[in-house]
Motif scaffolding. Structure first.
Motif, PDB file in Angstrom:
ATOM      1  N   ASP A 145       0.832  -1.203   0.000  1.00  0.00           N
ATOM      2  CA  ASP A 145       0.000   0.000   0.000  1.00  0.00           C
ATOM      3  C   ASP A 145       0.871   1.259   0.000  1.00  0.00           C
ATOM      4  O   ASP A 145       0.616   2.197  -0.749  1.00  0.00           O
ATOM      5  N   LEU A 146       1.903   1.252   0.831  1.00  0.00           N
ATOM      6  CA  LEU A 146       2.798   2.420   0.898  1.00  0.00           C
ATOM      7  C   LEU A 146       3.569   2.605  -0.405  1.00  0.00           C
ATOM      8  O   LEU A 146       3.825   3.745  -0.822  1.00  0.00           O
ATOM      9  N   LEU A 147       3.946   1.511  -1.057  1.00  0.00           N
ATOM     10  CA  LEU A 147       4.637   1.618  -2.348  1.00  0.00           C
ATOM     11  C   LEU A 147       3.715   2.229  -3.408  1.00  0.00           C
ATOM     12  O   LEU A 147       4.163   3.026  -4.239  1.00  0.00           O
ATOM     13  N   ILE A 148       2.448   1.870  -3.367  1.00  0.00           N
ATOM     14  CA  ILE A 148       1.485   2.471  -4.292  1.00  0.00           C
ATOM     15  C   ILE A 148       1.378   3.969  -4.022  1.00  0.00           C
ATOM     16  O   ILE A 148       1.412   4.792  -4.943  1.00  0.00           O
ATOM     17  N   LEU A 149       1.264   4.335  -2.751  1.00  0.00           N
ATOM     18  CA  LEU A 149       1.205   5.766  -2.406  1.00  0.00           C
ATOM     19  C   LEU A 149       2.473   6.491  -2.843  1.00  0.00           C
ATOM     20  O   LEU A 149       2.408   7.624  -3.339  1.00  0.00           O
ATOM     21  N   PHE A 150       3.617   5.852  -2.656  1.00  0.00           N
ATOM     22  CA  PHE A 150       4.881   6.477  -3.068  1.00  0.00           C
ATOM     23  C   PHE A 150       4.923   6.654  -4.586  1.00  0.00           C
ATOM     24  O   PHE A 150       5.398   7.673  -5.086  1.00  0.00           O
ATOM     25  N   TYR A 151       4.418   5.687  -5.307  1.00  0.00           N
ATOM     26  CA  TYR A 151       4.396   5.776  -6.769  1.00  0.00           C
ATOM     27  C   TYR A 151       3.571   6.984  -7.227  1.00  0.00           C
ATOM     28  O   TYR A 151       3.919   7.657  -8.196  1.00  0.00           O
ATOM     29  N   TYR A 152       2.501   7.254  -6.523  1.00  0.00           N
ATOM     30  CA  TYR A 152       1.623   8.387  -6.851  1.00  0.00           C
ATOM     31  C   TYR A 152       1.900   9.594  -5.955  1.00  0.00           C
ATOM     32  O   TYR A 152       1.014  10.410  -5.724  1.00  0.00           O
ATOM     33  N   LYS A 153       3.121   9.704  -5.441  1.00  0.00           N
ATOM     34  CA  LYS A 153       3.441  10.739  -4.441  1.00  0.00           C
ATOM     35  C   LYS A 153       3.123  12.151  -4.914  1.00  0.00           C
ATOM     36  O   LYS A 153       2.695  12.982  -4.123  1.00  0.00           O
ATOM     37  N   ASP A 154       3.313  12.458  -6.193  1.00  0.00           N
ATOM     38  CA  ASP A 154       3.017  13.805  -6.684  1.00  0.00           C
ATOM     39  C   ASP A 154       1.533  14.136  -6.519  1.00  0.00           C
ATOM     40  O   ASP A 154       1.177  15.229  -6.079  1.00  0.00           O
ATOM     41  N   LYS A 155       0.684  13.183  -6.828  1.00  0.00           N
ATOM     42  CA  LYS A 155      -0.761  13.394  -6.661  1.00  0.00           C
ATOM     43  C   LYS A 155      -1.154  13.417  -5.186  1.00  0.00           C
ATOM     44  O   LYS A 155      -2.040  14.160  -4.793  1.00  0.00           O
ATOM     45  N   VAL A 156      -0.476  12.596  -4.365  1.00  0.00           N
ATOM     46  CA  VAL A 156      -0.759  12.580  -2.926  1.00  0.00           C
ATOM     47  C   VAL A 156      -0.404  13.935  -2.317  1.00  0.00           C
ATOM     48  O   VAL A 156      -1.171  14.484  -1.520  1.00  0.00           O
ATOM     49  N   ILE A 157       0.721  14.493  -2.706  1.00  0.00           N
ATOM     50  CA  ILE A 157       1.144  15.808  -2.182  1.00  0.00           C
ATOM     51  C   ILE A 157       0.142  16.885  -2.582  1.00  0.00           C
ATOM     52  O   ILE A 157      -0.266  17.710  -1.761  1.00  0.00           O
ATOM     53  N   ILE A 158      -0.284  16.859  -3.828  1.00  0.00           N
ATOM     54  CA  ILE A 158      -1.285  17.838  -4.296  1.00  0.00           C
ATOM     55  C   ILE A 158      -2.580  17.686  -3.500  1.00  0.00           C
ATOM     56  O   ILE A 158      -3.181  18.672  -3.066  1.00  0.00           O
ATOM     57  N   ALA A 159      -3.010  16.445  -3.283  1.00  0.00           N
ATOM     58  CA  ALA A 159      -4.250  16.203  -2.536  1.00  0.00           C
ATOM     59  C   ALA A 159      -4.122  16.690  -1.092  1.00  0.00           C
ATOM     60  O   ALA A 159      -5.026  17.340  -0.567  1.00  0.00           O
ATOM     61  N   LEU A 160      -2.999  16.385  -0.451  1.00  0.00           N
ATOM     62  CA  LEU A 160      -2.796  16.823   0.933  1.00  0.00           C
ATOM     63  C   LEU A 160      -2.730  18.344   1.028  1.00  0.00           C
ATOM     64  O   LEU A 160      -3.277  18.928   1.959  1.00  0.00           O
ATOM     65  N   GLN A 161      -2.073  18.970   0.080  1.00  0.00           N
ATOM     66  CA  GLN A 161      -2.023  20.431   0.080  1.00  0.00           C
ATOM     67  C   GLN A 161      -3.414  21.012  -0.122  1.00  0.00           C
ATOM     68  O   GLN A 161      -3.790  21.985   0.528  1.00  0.00           O
ATOM     69  N   SER A 162      -4.176  20.419  -1.005  1.00  0.00           N
ATOM     70  CA  SER A 162      -5.537  20.892  -1.252  1.00  0.00           C
ATOM     71  C   SER A 162      -6.412  20.747  -0.006  1.00  0.00           C
ATOM     72  O   SER A 162      -7.234  21.611   0.283  1.00  0.00           O
ATOM     73  N   LEU A 163      -6.209  19.660   0.738  1.00  0.00           N
ATOM     74  CA  LEU A 163      -7.010  19.428   1.939  1.00  0.00           C
ATOM     75  C   LEU A 163      -6.590  20.301   3.115  1.00  0.00           C
ATOM     76  O   LEU A 163      -7.399  20.566   4.002  1.00  0.00           O
ATOM     77  N   THR A 164      -5.336  20.728   3.149  1.00  0.00           N
ATOM     78  CA  THR A 164      -4.844  21.441   4.326  1.00  0.00           C
ATOM     79  C   THR A 164      -4.611  22.932   4.120  1.00  0.00           C
ATOM     80  O   THR A 164      -4.490  23.668   5.098  1.00  0.00           O
ATOM     81  N   ASN A 165      -4.535  23.398   2.899  1.00  0.00           N
ATOM     82  CA  ASN A 165      -4.304  24.831   2.667  1.00  0.00           C
ATOM     83  C   ASN A 165      -5.538  25.644   2.995  1.00  0.00           C
ATOM     84  O   ASN A 165      -6.662  25.269   2.639  1.00  0.00           O
TER      85      ASN A 165
END
Length: 191
Positions: free
Chosen positions: A128-148
């Motif tokens: 699961d973590l490897l999948i998240l790491f593979y999509y890390k650019d999208k995860v970062i964008i999503a986290l920024q969108s949720l927290t900004n």
């Protein structure tokens, strides 16, 4: 094959590995076939003499609501991993589910099964973590969108924040009073 295509295929394999197990385990819970202890020699013992694994599995098996709700969540997580549009939501949901399963397995299954189940779940968490790491650019964008720029709509004086914990505590009583009719009705239905 290019290196990127091999990695992409590897991530797809990890997704289907998780899809298979999440739907399999979820289905076994929904059909009430995963938990429970049916051995009379165990069930006839005083509870203090029964191992943690058997007590836990017996209690999990006693709750249809627990089985069906956790099973449905596991199936939903597996289904979300199938589609490219929902893979990140599925990966985050599956990660939270697997983390809880890992804690349960470490706490209650190692006495009977050793570390086989925690190691399997740990491998699933790694996938699961490897999948998240593979999509890390999208995860970062999503986290920024949720927290900004997340804040209250209005500004409050500093002293309001001092009394908010007390108000938060008192809200438990307010919700208790407001939900009393619902609790009474549900108790009436059950009994």
């Amino acid at each position: 094959m290019k290196k990127e295509k091999i990695i992409d295929f590897g991530i797809l394999v990890l997704r289907w590995y998780l899809i298979f197990y999440m739907i399999k385990y979820g289905w076994s819970k929904v059909t009430l076939s995963q938990f429970g202890v049916y051995d009379a020699s165990i069930l006839d013992q005083p509870i203090k003499d029964i191992g943690s694994f058997y007590v836990t599995w017996h209690l999990f098996g006693r709750s249809t609501f627990f089985n069906i709700s956790t099973g449905v969540l596991e199936i939903i997580g597996g289904i979300l991993l199938i589609f490219n549009r929902t893979v990140l939501i599925g990966t985050l949901l599956v990660l939270s589910i697997l983390a809880q399963i890992l804690i349960i397995d470490i706490a209650f299954t190692t006495g009977v099964h050793g570390f086989a189940l925690p190691i399997r779940i740990g491998g699933m968490i790694l996938a699961d973590l490897l999948i998240l790491f593979y999509y890390k650019d999208k995860v970062i964008i999503a986290l920024q969108s949720l927290t900004n720029e997340v804040s209250t709509k209005f500004k409050y004086k500093w002293w309001v924040f001092l009394i908010l914990p007390v108000i938060g505590f008192l809200m438990d009583f307010v919700f208790g009073i407001l939900t009393y009719p619902i609790k009474t009705f549900l108790n009436w239905i059950v009994n």
